[in-house]
Design an enzyme around this catalytic site. Sequence first.
Site, PDB file in Angstrom:
ATOM      1  CE  LYS A  22      30.622  21.287  47.854  1.00  0.00           C
ATOM      2  NZ  LYS A  22      30.249  20.008  47.269  1.00  0.00           N
ATOM      3  CG  ASN A  23      31.402  18.767  50.796  1.00  0.00           C
ATOM      4  OD1 ASN A  23      30.481  19.082  50.036  1.00  0.00           O
ATOM      5  ND2 ASN A  23      32.574  18.348  50.349  1.00  0.00           N
ATOM      6  NE  ARG A  94      27.087  10.402  45.007  1.00  0.00           N
ATOM      7  CZ  ARG A  94      26.524   9.422  44.338  1.00  0.00           C
ATOM      8  NH1 ARG A  94      25.874   9.651  43.222  1.00  0.00           N
ATOM      9  NH2 ARG A  94      26.608   8.190  44.760  1.00  0.00           N
ATOM     10  CB  CYS A 118      31.041  16.226  40.701  1.00  0.00           C
ATOM     11  SG  CYS A 118      31.013  17.984  40.985  1.00  0.00           S
ATOM     12  NE  ARG A 123      30.220  10.878  43.843  1.00  0.00           N
ATOM     13  CZ  ARG A 123      30.171  12.185  44.130  1.00  0.00           C
ATOM     14  NH1 ARG A 123      29.975  13.068  43.166  1.00  0.00           N
ATOM     15  NH2 ARG A 123      30.320  12.604  45.361  1.00  0.00           N
ATOM     16  CG  ASP A 307      36.578  17.356  47.496  1.00  0.00           C
ATOM     17  OD1 ASP A 307      36.536  16.496  46.597  1.00  0.00           O
ATOM     18  OD2 ASP A 307      35.743  17.409  48.422  1.00  0.00           O
ATOM     19  CB  ILE A 329      39.282   9.545  46.844  1.00  0.00           C
ATOM     20  CG1 ILE A 329      40.282   9.945  47.944  1.00  0.00           C
ATOM     21  CG2 ILE A 329      37.851   9.436  47.390  1.00  0.00           C
ATOM     22  CD1 ILE A 329      40.306   9.105  49.173  1.00  0.00           C
ATOM     23  NE  ARG A 399      27.225  20.766  42.370  1.00  0.00           N
ATOM     24  CZ  ARG A 399      27.802  19.591  42.483  1.00  0.00           C
ATOM     25  NH1 ARG A 399      28.359  19.023  41.460  1.00  0.00           N
ATOM     26  NH2 ARG A 399      27.813  18.967  43.651  1.00  0.00           N
TER      27      ARG A 399
HETATM   28  C1  EPZ Z   1      32.225  13.392  49.703  1.00  0.00           C
HETATM   29  O1  EPZ Z   1      31.659  12.641  48.646  1.00  0.00           O
HETATM   30  C2  EPZ Z   1      32.283  14.834  49.228  1.00  0.00           C
HETATM   31  N1  EPZ Z   1      30.921  15.278  48.970  1.00  0.00           N
HETATM   32  C3  EPZ Z   1      33.137  14.932  47.973  1.00  0.00           C
HETATM   33  O2  EPZ Z   1      33.281  16.306  47.664  1.00  0.00           O
HETATM   34  C4  EPZ Z   1      34.538  14.354  48.263  1.00  0.00           C
HETATM   35  O3  EPZ Z   1      35.271  14.287  47.057  1.00  0.00           O
HETATM   36  C5  EPZ Z   1      34.436  12.954  48.870  1.00  0.00           C
HETATM   37  O4  EPZ Z   1      33.544  12.959  50.011  1.00  0.00           O
HETATM   38  C6  EPZ Z   1      35.772  12.402  49.336  1.00  0.00           C
HETATM   39  O5  EPZ Z   1      36.318  13.275  50.300  1.00  0.00           O
HETATM   40  C7  EPZ Z   1      30.176  15.703  49.986  1.00  0.00           C
HETATM   41  O6  EPZ Z   1      30.579  15.743  51.143  1.00  0.00           O
HETATM   42  C8  EPZ Z   1      28.819  16.187  49.652  1.00  0.00           C
HETATM   43  P1  EPZ Z   1      32.812   9.043  49.697  1.00  0.00           P
HETATM   44  P2  EPZ Z   1      31.094  11.174  48.926  1.00  0.00           P
HETATM   45  O7  EPZ Z   1      31.572   8.302  50.036  1.00  0.00           O
HETATM   46  O8  EPZ Z   1      30.545  11.136  50.287  1.00  0.00           O
HETATM   47  C9  EPZ Z   1      33.553   4.845  47.419  1.00  0.00           C
HETATM   48  C10 EPZ Z   1      33.252  18.212  46.298  1.00  0.00           C
HETATM   49  O9  EPZ Z   1      33.957  18.543  45.313  1.00  0.00           O
HETATM   50  N2  EPZ Z   1      32.248   4.431  47.975  1.00  0.00           N
HETATM   51  O10 EPZ Z   1      33.747   9.408  50.790  1.00  0.00           O
HETATM   52  O11 EPZ Z   1      30.233  10.796  47.782  1.00  0.00           O
HETATM   53  C11 EPZ Z   1      33.400   5.970  46.409  1.00  0.00           C
HETATM   54  O12 EPZ Z   1      33.065   5.469  45.131  1.00  0.00           O
HETATM   55  C12 EPZ Z   1      32.712  16.807  46.449  1.00  0.00           C
HETATM   56  O13 EPZ Z   1      32.932  19.011  47.201  1.00  0.00           O
HETATM   57  C13 EPZ Z   1      31.797   3.149  47.730  1.00  0.00           C
HETATM   58  O14 EPZ Z   1      32.434   2.343  47.034  1.00  0.00           O
HETATM   59  O15 EPZ Z   1      32.449  10.346  48.862  1.00  0.00           O
HETATM   60  C14 EPZ Z   1      34.758   6.632  46.476  1.00  0.00           C
HETATM   61  O16 EPZ Z   1      35.661   5.921  45.671  1.00  0.00           O
HETATM   62  C15 EPZ Z   1      32.907  15.965  45.229  1.00  0.00           C
HETATM   63  N3  EPZ Z   1      30.594   2.773  48.277  1.00  0.00           N
HETATM   64  C16 EPZ Z   1      35.139   6.476  47.949  1.00  0.00           C
HETATM   65  O17 EPZ Z   1      34.330   5.414  48.449  1.00  0.00           O
HETATM   66  C17 EPZ Z   1      29.851   3.596  49.044  1.00  0.00           C
HETATM   67  O18 EPZ Z   1      28.771   3.181  49.514  1.00  0.00           O
HETATM   68  C18 EPZ Z   1      34.923   7.705  48.813  1.00  0.00           C
HETATM   69  O19 EPZ Z   1      33.600   8.195  48.604  1.00  0.00           O
HETATM   70  C19 EPZ Z   1      30.320   4.922  49.276  1.00  0.00           C
HETATM   71  C20 EPZ Z   1      31.533   5.302  48.738  1.00  0.00           C
END
Ligand code: EPZ
Length: 430
Positions: A22-23, A94, A118, A123, A307, A329, A399
């Site tokens: 998916k991702n 997202r 989610c 975020r 995840d 995370i 989803r």
């Molecule tokens: C991706 O989300 C995945 N989604 C998520 O999977 C997964 O949980 C996550 O990566 C972590 O592995 C997709 O790939 C579509 P991040 P993403 O940016 O990209 C902080 C699932 O269940 N952050 O790596 O949104 C953030 O708040 C989903 O399949 C900032 O502070 O995650 C978090 O604490 C849910 N500022 C951490 O970084 C930013 O600009 C990691 O977020 C961006 C992120």
Amino acid sequence: MEKFVINGGKPLHGEVTISGAKNAALAIIPAAILSEDICIIENLPTSISDVNYMMKTLRQIGAGVRLINNSTVEIDARHINSYIISHEITKHLRASYYFIGALLGRFGKAKVAMPGGCYLGPRPIDQHIKGFELLGANISIEDNAIVEATSEKLTGSPIYLDMVSVGATVNIMLAAVKASGLTVIENAAKEPHIVDLANFLNSMGADVRGAGTDVIKIRGVPQLHGCTYSIIPDQIEAGTYMVAAAASYGDVLVKNVIPKHLESISNKLIECGAIVEEYDDAVRVMLSRKPARCNIKTMPHPGFPTDMQPQMAVLLAIAEGTSIITESIWSNRFRYTEQLNRMGASISVDGQLAVVQGVETLKGAPVRADDLRAGAAMIIAGIAAKGTTEIEDIVHIDRGYEYVVEKFSAIGADIRRVYYPDSDALDTVG
Ligand code: EPZ
């Protein structure tokens, strides 16, 4: 409305085939608009709703999308005529924000409503914006709701991410691939879907190196061309079936996987007493005695994936002894523990820590899927539990898990999708 009804207590046995990731799909679909050409994407999980919304988005901006078969789609990006994506679409997921990077790369402008998805805690997208700005884009956010990005000319730049972010790494790669000069993303995410996106972009003629390490170098190219590309198998879907096999005291061969991507999950299952056999593109998971306790700390890849945290908690809930889960995370990814406790688990949460005291067995109960992976955990719990579990809000599960009822049924789970009337809708009748 729909719910899952599961009669638990039966070990899972047999073989299950994993779908495309998916991702990875959610990054590769918008990436396809970077070429003014036709891409054929194979091993795409076309039945999950997140992928469907991404394909709807493509159509909204004028791309042609044709389903060739259940897992292959042709994307014709030659006649895209809009750089605007409305809230109607983005509220559903997202990853719709990947269109900011992709449209910037294609047209030098993008207007995309803030994304949904989610709820796992706040975020923010500050790192995405920082990256776009360093590439030379002007970013404004209207009413906290619509991101507008414009640029005369995108120019490669060094970009250091303040935290490892999958989304920011993807978005910057999309915007940088046609910028002039060299972009270097430091502290980049290393997840398998980042490598898959890089491979897809390179198949379109991009020059992306280092994906899978924390320094990604992108030398901009003026033009990309169409390609045919097959998406990697879904690491998290595979992990979900692996944990389900163990939690039900079963024996399941999980096929169409890349075992290397599953190492952190396999290692934790082995620590819990499961036998994990690795083959070229399959893993077999067996557990025949009460699982042993173990501690888990979620980390960016190659650490234990956040995840998989809720699913693994189900196994620990029935383990011998007390386990500690540290979620590093997301700030709010333990809501599902309330639901598991309704099924007889004994989990207490303190901030980013969950203390899981193993119980003898879980008992079926009415529960809710708070989000996608929380929902996956409820399915595993329902299969492991004695009695009947009813899971509401399964829209979250749809989803990200293709043919989930069919796949679990084929390995012996007693799981049904049941339609029931929406009580709010009934209230309004008459
Ligand atoms: C991706 O989300 C995945 N989604 C998520 O999977 C997964 O949980 C996550 O990566 C972590 O592995 C997709 O790939 C579509 P991040 P993403 O940016 O990209 C902080 C699932 O269940 N952050 O790596 O949104 C953030 O708040 C989903 O399949 C900032 O502070 O995650 C978090 O604490 C849910 N500022 C951490 O970084 C930013 O600009 C990691 O977020 C961006 C992120």
